[in-house]
Design a protein around this motif. Sequence first.
Motif, PDB file in Angstrom:
ATOM      1  N   PHE A 175      -7.715  -2.517   0.459  1.00 48.03           N
ATOM      2  CA  PHE A 175      -6.527  -3.278   0.858  1.00 48.03           C
ATOM      3  C   PHE A 175      -5.514  -3.424  -0.272  1.00 48.03           C
ATOM      4  N   GLU A 176      -5.974  -3.565  -1.521  1.00 43.58           N
ATOM      5  CA  GLU A 176      -5.019  -3.716  -2.623  1.00 43.58           C
ATOM      6  C   GLU A 176      -4.210  -2.436  -2.810  1.00 43.58           C
ATOM      7  N   ASP A 177      -4.882  -1.286  -2.804  1.00 44.17           N
ATOM      8  CA  ASP A 177      -4.145  -0.021  -2.890  1.00 44.17           C
ATOM      9  C   ASP A 177      -3.176   0.124  -1.725  1.00 44.17           C
ATOM     10  N   ALA A 178      -3.618  -0.259  -0.530  1.00 42.78           N
ATOM     11  CA  ALA A 178      -2.768  -0.123   0.652  1.00 42.78           C
ATOM     12  C   ALA A 178      -1.525  -1.001   0.550  1.00 42.78           C
ATOM     13  N   ALA A 179      -1.692  -2.221   0.037  1.00 37.89           N
ATOM     14  CA  ALA A 179      -0.558  -3.130  -0.093  1.00 37.89           C
ATOM     15  C   ALA A 179       0.425  -2.656  -1.160  1.00 37.89           C
ATOM     16  N   ALA A 180      -0.055  -1.838  -2.078  1.00 32.98           N
ATOM     17  CA  ALA A 180       0.795  -1.320  -3.157  1.00 32.98           C
ATOM     18  C   ALA A 180       1.417   0.026  -2.813  1.00 32.98           C
ATOM     19  N   PHE A 181       1.160   0.538  -1.634  1.00 34.77           N
ATOM     20  CA  PHE A 181       1.423   1.944  -1.362  1.00 34.77           C
ATOM     21  C   PHE A 181       2.747   2.228  -0.635  1.00 34.77           C
ATOM     22  N   LEU A 182       3.003   1.555   0.478  1.00 33.40           N
ATOM     23  CA  LEU A 182       4.047   1.999   1.401  1.00 33.40           C
ATOM     24  C   LEU A 182       5.428   2.059   0.775  1.00 33.40           C
TER      25      LEU A 182
END
Length: 320
Positions: free
Chosen positions: A112-119
């Motif tokens: 989730f942390e990578d995902a929140a930093a990604f878009l």
Amino acid sequence: MRAYQVETIGQPPSIRECDIPTPDEGMVLVKIAACGLNFADLLMMKGQYQEKPALPLTLGLELAGTVEAVGPGVDTALVGKRVAAFTGSGGLADYGCVPTDRCVPLPDAMGFEDAAAFLVAYGTSHVALDHKARLQPGETLLVLGAAGGVGLTAVEIGKQMGATVIACARGADKLAVAKAAGADHLIDSDSDDVRGQIKALGGADVIYDPVGGDLFKAAFRACNPEARIIVIGFASGDVPQIPANHLLVKNISVIGHYWGGYMAFRPNVLTDSLKELFAWYSEGRLSPHISHALPLERASEALELLRTRKSTGKVVVTMD
């Protein structure tokens, strides 16, 4: 539930207790696990962003979490799915309602942390360099603010696209982060002669600029003929004025780029880009750099890291 909200423009945000929302038709309720912070959050706090949501405003442009409920007309099979979403606001809360067409399913390997930093960061840079500037293998890409949230992803993506990357950032520590992301050449932005150093490296074919101000001016003067300058933002607070006669003489193109704006008129540009980026992530070709992950209770501290430029890559706020 908790929500980190601005009640009055210009006043500090605070955590407030709110009712958990109910998803309307075409929406899902997401239990938010993490939210990526962006420079736009700081502008929204001051009422200076190009979009001005109604007050009270829950900050947080992008989020990641698990679908907990669905609204009318939405397939119940989405319940329990892990998603990320660009929402424009609302990410700094325990729950949020999101249109289904803004939800992107997460690769199994992505936390989730990578995902929140990604878009926003990767999406902004990929659309800028691929769709807008048409960066070609062998060209020289100059990235200003190269250790920041979007700048660092521009370094990474530029290398993936076959460019020679010049990273310009402030200080040895930030330049080391840019080098680790793949930069070929490093320039300290506090240097007295940024323009001269760019010229000594052969000039720039594409310039990625989220900073503006004096760095834009230096880079502009170090452009090669037919260079493309992508205007991402103005973190310096200084919006540069562009001498049109210089554009003409060197056949330079200046390209404005607001990633979120595509949602309104060509959303397929974003969805196609994100599909490719998630594939790259799954292949191990991209690695989000998160310098700080702080709990919601420390959201003010997290935003201050952005404001004072003490972070590199992304700052993420977690809800648990």
